[in-house]
Design a protein around this motif. Structure first.
Motif, PDB file in Angstrom:
ATOM      1  N   ARG A 119      -6.699  15.813  -0.797  1.00 24.63           N
ATOM      2  CA  ARG A 119      -7.171  14.480  -1.156  1.00 24.63           C
ATOM      3  C   ARG A 119      -6.004  13.512  -1.072  1.00 24.63           C
ATOM      4  O   ARG A 119      -5.001  13.682  -1.768  1.00 24.63           O
ATOM      5  N   LEU A 120      -6.161  12.525  -0.235  1.00 24.46           N
ATOM      6  CA  LEU A 120      -5.156  11.480  -0.092  1.00 24.46           C
ATOM      7  C   LEU A 120      -5.513  10.295  -0.983  1.00 24.46           C
ATOM      8  O   LEU A 120      -6.694   9.978  -1.162  1.00 24.46           O
ATOM      9  N   SER A 121      -4.492   9.663  -1.514  1.00 23.87           N
ATOM     10  CA  SER A 121      -4.667   8.481  -2.350  1.00 23.87           C
ATOM     11  C   SER A 121      -3.975   7.283  -1.713  1.00 23.87           C
ATOM     12  O   SER A 121      -2.922   7.430  -1.094  1.00 23.87           O
ATOM     13  N   CYS A 122      -4.572   6.129  -1.892  1.00 25.80           N
ATOM     14  CA  CYS A 122      -3.979   4.870  -1.432  1.00 25.80           C
ATOM     15  C   CYS A 122      -3.970   3.911  -2.618  1.00 25.80           C
ATOM     16  O   CYS A 122      -5.044   3.566  -3.134  1.00 25.80           O
ATOM     17  N   ALA A 123      -2.792   3.530  -3.049  1.00 31.64           N
ATOM     18  CA  ALA A 123      -2.646   2.610  -4.170  1.00 31.64           C
ATOM     19  C   ALA A 123      -2.221   1.248  -3.642  1.00 31.64           C
ATOM     20  O   ALA A 123      -1.233   1.145  -2.908  1.00 31.64           O
ATOM     21  N   GLY A 124      -2.956   0.227  -4.025  1.00 29.54           N
ATOM     22  CA  GLY A 124      -2.660  -1.115  -3.557  1.00 29.54           C
ATOM     23  C   GLY A 124      -2.140  -1.988  -4.675  1.00 29.54           C
ATOM     24  O   GLY A 124      -2.443  -1.783  -5.847  1.00 29.54           O
ATOM     25  N   LEU A 134       0.855  -1.189   0.000  1.00 25.27           N
ATOM     26  CA  LEU A 134       0.000   0.000   0.000  1.00 25.27           C
ATOM     27  C   LEU A 134       0.884   1.229   0.000  1.00 25.27           C
ATOM     28  O   LEU A 134       1.852   1.297   0.767  1.00 25.27           O
ATOM     29  N   VAL A 135       0.536   2.189  -0.847  1.00 27.77           N
ATOM     30  CA  VAL A 135       1.323   3.417  -0.938  1.00 27.77           C
ATOM     31  C   VAL A 135       0.388   4.610  -0.875  1.00 27.77           C
ATOM     32  O   VAL A 135      -0.519   4.743  -1.712  1.00 27.77           O
ATOM     33  N   GLU A 136       0.613   5.471   0.117  1.00 29.62           N
ATOM     34  CA  GLU A 136      -0.176   6.689   0.256  1.00 29.62           C
ATOM     35  C   GLU A 136       0.516   7.848  -0.457  1.00 29.62           C
ATOM     36  O   GLU A 136       1.740   7.888  -0.544  1.00 29.62           O
ATOM     37  N   GLN A 167       3.249   3.354   4.241  1.00 34.94           N
ATOM     38  CA  GLN A 167       4.324   4.036   4.970  1.00 34.94           C
ATOM     39  C   GLN A 167       3.886   5.364   5.565  1.00 34.94           C
ATOM     40  O   GLN A 167       4.596   5.927   6.399  1.00 34.94           O
ATOM     41  N   GLY A 168       2.747   5.871   5.137  1.00 30.51           N
ATOM     42  CA  GLY A 168       2.202   7.105   5.693  1.00 30.51           C
ATOM     43  C   GLY A 168       2.542   8.327   4.869  1.00 30.51           C
ATOM     44  O   GLY A 168       3.525   8.362   4.132  1.00 30.51           O
ATOM     45  N   THR A 169       1.691   9.345   5.003  1.00 34.20           N
ATOM     46  CA  THR A 169       1.913  10.628   4.365  1.00 34.20           C
ATOM     47  C   THR A 169       1.547  11.724   5.363  1.00 34.20           C
ATOM     48  O   THR A 169       0.539  11.622   6.059  1.00 34.20           O
ATOM     49  N   GLN A 170       2.365  12.757   5.423  1.00 33.24           N
ATOM     50  CA  GLN A 170       2.191  13.806   6.439  1.00 33.24           C
ATOM     51  C   GLN A 170       1.153  14.824   5.986  1.00 33.24           C
ATOM     52  O   GLN A 170       1.192  15.310   4.844  1.00 33.24           O
ATOM     53  N   VAL A 171       0.245  15.159   6.886  1.00 31.73           N
ATOM     54  CA  VAL A 171      -0.716  16.237   6.677  1.00 31.73           C
ATOM     55  C   VAL A 171      -0.510  17.243   7.802  1.00 31.73           C
ATOM     56  O   VAL A 171      -0.550  16.884   8.978  1.00 31.73           O
TER      57      VAL A 171
END
Length: 124
Positions: free
Chosen positions: A19-24, A4-6, A116-120
């Motif tokens: 808008r956050l995206s999650c690619a699997g 999974l990649v955010e 791995q997470g993404t910072q907001v």
């Protein structure tokens, strides 16, 4: 291997949107529930929303209900989190996660695989 990649995090001012995206990859998305979680410094990881890929049913934490929207992407391996009316208290690292069981629950322990997470960051 489940991966999974955010993406889509960033810095905005109060009231802004992201808008956050999650690619699997590596698994059949339709058999999973995809969740969004966040963790602020010094706090426990919090479940905020999840979606059942196969039918699009959703669940939200009270803290984000009415402001955040989780959706399936047109690309079947994508999930999005639209975040509106952002507040400073929304500042955190945001993670997407997958669980094989199809209950719409937001318990951290129920999810098997994590990005791995993404910072907001939301400034006042």
């Amino acid at each position: 291997e489940v991966q999974l990649v955010e993406s889509g995090g960033g810095s905005v001012q109060t009231g802004g949107s992201l808008r956050l995206s999650c690619a699997g990859s590596g698994f059949y998305f339709d058999n999973y529930v995809i969740g969004w979680f966040r963790q602020a410094p010094g706090k426990e990881r919090e479940g905020i929303s999840c979606i059942k890929k196969i039918d699009g049913s959703t669940h939200y934490a009270d803290s984000v209900k009415g402001r955040f929207t989780i959706t399936n992407g047109n690309d079947k391996d994508m999930v999005y989190l639209q975040m509106n009316s952002l507040k400073p208290e929304d500042t955190a690292v945001y993670y997407c996660a997958a669980r094989r069981a199809l209950g719409l629950l937001l318990a951290v322990s129920g999810f098997d695989s994590w990005g791995q997470g993404t910072q907001v960051t939301v400034s006042s």
